[in-house]
Enzyme design. Structure first.
Site, PDB file in Angstrom:
ATOM      1  CD  GLU A  47      -1.751  -2.405   1.479  1.00 50.05           C
ATOM      2  OE1 GLU A  47      -2.647  -3.277   1.396  1.00 50.05           O
ATOM      3  OE2 GLU A  47      -0.571  -2.650   1.842  1.00 50.05           O
ATOM      4  CG  PHE A  84     -11.204  -5.037   3.360  1.00 46.00           C
ATOM      5  CD1 PHE A  84     -12.549  -5.185   3.657  1.00 46.00           C
ATOM      6  CD2 PHE A  84     -10.592  -6.004   2.573  1.00 46.00           C
ATOM      7  CE1 PHE A  84     -13.273  -6.277   3.193  1.00 46.00           C
ATOM      8  CE2 PHE A  84     -11.298  -7.096   2.100  1.00 46.00           C
ATOM      9  CZ  PHE A  84     -12.648  -7.234   2.405  1.00 46.00           C
ATOM     10  CG  ASP A 128     -10.184  -2.833   8.293  1.00 48.99           C
ATOM     11  OD1 ASP A 128     -10.567  -2.996   9.452  1.00 48.99           O
ATOM     12  OD2 ASP A 128     -10.968  -2.747   7.321  1.00 48.99           O
ATOM     13  CG  HIS A 141     -11.277  -7.874   6.551  1.00 45.17           C
ATOM     14  ND1 HIS A 141     -10.556  -8.673   7.396  1.00 45.17           N
ATOM     15  CD2 HIS A 141     -10.711  -8.014   5.328  1.00 45.17           C
ATOM     16  CE1 HIS A 141      -9.588  -9.273   6.718  1.00 45.17           C
ATOM     17  NE2 HIS A 141      -9.665  -8.898   5.457  1.00 45.17           N
TER      18      HIS A 141
END
Length: 657
Positions: free
Chosen positions: A396, A419, A421, A463
């Site tokens: 990410e 997600f 999260d 999630h």
């Protein structure tokens, strides 16, 4: 020291000498000014100038460089005026960052230099994004990112190299291995024989060079540049050098064995190159003296202009206004509306944004042929191709950094967190790079990060989080959280049109459970404007996302109560006027959100109402939020966790006040 002058004329060699000695003389002057108390801090690059100068000389002037704080030679070789650099280093309003940054934490679009942040590693991922822009435009260009041997221990180093290798990006990663972090020696930093050995693990070329040999640096970077362009592949270069001063001057050098200074002093890049020029009769001792005196005179003149004590004009309006780049005007909705589910409205908005903005690139895990975890981009590859709809490795941070690089190079990008999260893995890039870059040096971060968030779907602690409050605290971001299909589409298209970084939250439980009329044509909804869902006389509920539907359901079930509902839609910036109006309508206010109570965004709203609307209140502001626990998996536990289970109790207490 052998100098390979292949394909270099005498005139070029002499210009290279000036480029090398100039930052050395500036540094010597800076150390003097530091001792005199005329500048506050200095990170010295004495002893390793050949890397910055040689690398910059090897690139075209419109190729982006991501330097660090010891790369004065990049700035001088790109011919940035020294007097303005001095203003920058003093924190002057007339510097490159209006006094908002120090030393080399700034960038310049005209000079194609991207300002660093103190975390070092993120520069590498930005280089990926710029290189991707070159690849998409089919330009014969590279980007180059500096890092130190310490920076190779950061996760971003590994993510950036992996993305560059997987995507085949023309980027050069240049490690300045100068032996120490602040005081940590390389023996405590890594355990491989050479850092360049890491290249093979990523499937890229790796080269180890003498970083004190100006021509070896220049020739290697030139060759690497040609290779990266021709093969469309990255290159890792490890340049061996030594830092002759401390990490910064206050650090000192007591932790360095004295013998190392003697050993590396003999390899001084300036002295070695001067010796080469003297031996080849390109310079005489008198020439060297003349050049140095000329440059020193120029430096003194720039110091006289740049070392001025000019008080900053403090203007709070300007400080706040510079957080964001100007956003475009909204595009009004027109034409017929069609009933659509929340998820279909999102998909349609994203599709129309791709048509509206040919420079828009979508990135995320599994978003290409698979269509994303929630199928929002299903069919997009067939419509727009794999260059614009890009599956990413599972990294990410590097992808968010690459998105910023794309923005610097003139693209728009949307990054889908599978997600919400998982955004923790990209947190640094978001809060320290995307959010701050426009305020720091006027560079927009034209990036939207889509965040499938929220509970109620039995997905458990990793999630189901509602983590919007993490980002509402960060100046420079915009935070959007729609509750209806019409807003989902119009706010998404607005977020993509906006040149600022937008955290775009989508509640997963609404994807297929909520439908509503949505304009078929392209339109945008102004970011920062709340929506009055319904007026009321007894109690006002201020909410967003899933809370809007909880409030509507409760109002339907309790027709005897006149409940006003305000859907914030945007959390940053907030629509304070709408908040004030709904407070005034009833005098009793409930702030409702799915996030946990402590530190949730409701606390900010409650505090603002108490501070600015106290005279309008007939009861204390009440908050209704989820439990201060992780989101549990089991259905009964999750139901008890969610704020909805306490909504009736909170409203009845408020009504009874």
């Amino acid at each position: 020291m052998y100098f390979d002058r292949s394909n270099l004329s005498d005139a070029q060699l002499l210009s290279f000498y000036r480029a090398l000695v100039y930052p050395r003389l500036i540094e010597e002057k800076m150390l003097l000014l530091l001792r005199q108390g005329k500048i506050s801090k200095w990170f010295s690059g004495i002893g390793q100038e050949a890397i910055a100068v040689g690398a910059t000389l090897a690139l075209d002037t419109d190729e982006w460089i991501m330097p660090l704080h010891r790369n004065l030679g990049v700035f001088t070789t790109r011919e940035m005026p020294l007097d303005k650099l001095l203003l920058q280093w003093q924190g002057s309003e007339s510097g490159y960052s209006k006094g908002r940054e120090r030393s080399f934490h700034f960038g310049s679009q005209p000079h194609h230099i991207c300002g660093m942040i103190s975390h070092l590693g993120p520069q590498l991922s930005i280089a990926d994004g710029i290189a991707l822009a070159h690849k998409l435009r089919k330009e014969n260009k590279v980007s180059l990112a500096f890092t130190g041997e310490g920076g190779t221990s950061e996760g971003e180093f590994h993510e950036a190299l992996n993305v560059a290798a997987v995507w085949g990006l023309p980027v050069i990663f240049l490690i300045e291995n100068n032996g120490y972090g602040l005081s940590t020696p390389v023996s405590e930093q890594y355990n491989c024989a050479s850092l360049v050995d890491k290249a093979i693990g990523y499937g890229m070329e790796g080269i180890k060079i003498d970083g004190n040999n100006l021509l070896e640096v220049y020739q290697t970077i030139s060759t690497a540049r040609a290779y990266a362009i021709q093969e469309q592949k990255p290159v890792l270069i490890e340049a061996m050098t030594f830092r002759m001063r401390g990490h910064e001057e206050a650090s000192g050098v007591k932790y360095v064995p004295p013998a190392l200074f003697e050993e590396w002093g003999k390899k001084d890049p300036v002295i070695q190159f001067e010796t080469f020029l003297l031996e080849n009769n390109l310079l005489t001792a008198n020439d060297i003296k003349t050049i140095r005196e000329e440059l020193k005179h120029s430096i003194e003149a720039d110091v006289a202009k740049g070392l001025v004590d000019t008080p900053i004009t403090v203007d709070t309006h300007i400080e706040i206004n510079d957080l964001y780049a100007p956003a475009p005007a909204t595009v009004a909705a027109s034409g017929p509306k069609t009933e659509k589910r929340f998820i279909n409205a999102l998909s349609e908005g994203l599709k129309q944004a791709m048509e509206q903005h040919p420079e828009l690139i979508l990135m995320g895990q599994d978003i290409a042929e698979y269509g994303g975890a929630f199928k929002i981009t299903e069919g997009f590859v067939e419509l727009f191709g794999r260059e614009r709809v890009r599956n990413t490795p599972l990294c990410e941070s590097a992808i968010v950094g690459a998105a910023l690089g794309l923005s610097i190079a003139g693209f728009k990008s949307m990054v889908e967190m599978q997600f919400a999260d998982f955004v923790t893995c990209g947190f640094n890039q978001i809060v320290n790079n995307l959010a701050k870059i426009h305020y720091r040096w006027g560079q927009p971060a034209d990036v939207v990060i889509r965040m499938p968030a929220g509970g109620g779907v039995g997905a458990g602690p990793f999630h189901s989080q509602s983590n919007e409050a993490w980002f509402t605290h960060i100046p420079g971001l915009k935070v959007v959280y729609p509750a209806t299909p019409e807003d989902a589409k119009g706010l998404l298209t607005a977020a993509i049109a906006d040149p600022n970084p937008v955290m775009y939250f989508e509640h997963k439980a609404l994807y297929r459970s909520i439908s509503g009329p949505v304009p078929e044509e392209y339109y945008t909804i102004e970011i920062g404007k709340a929506r009055l869902v319904q007026p009321g006389d007894d109690v006002s509920i201020i909410t967003y996302g899933s809370g809007v539907h909880w409030a509507l359901e409760y109002a339907t079930q309790h027709p005897a109560l006149s409940i006003g509902i305000l859907d914030l839609r945007t959390l940053l910036p907030l629509d304070y006027t709408a908040i004030r109006d709904i407070v005034a309508a009833t005098g009793k206010v409930l702030v409702l959100h799915e996030d946990t109570l402590t530190g949730g965004f409701g606390a900010e709203i409650s505090a603002w109402i108490a501070e600015h609307c106290f005279h309008l209140l007939d009861a204390p502001v009440t908050r209704c939020a989820s439990l201060d626990t992780p989101v549990p998996f089991a259905g009964a536990l999750e139901k008890n966790f969610l704020a909805k289970s306490r909504l009736d109790k909170c409203i009845q207490q408020l009504i009874a006040w």
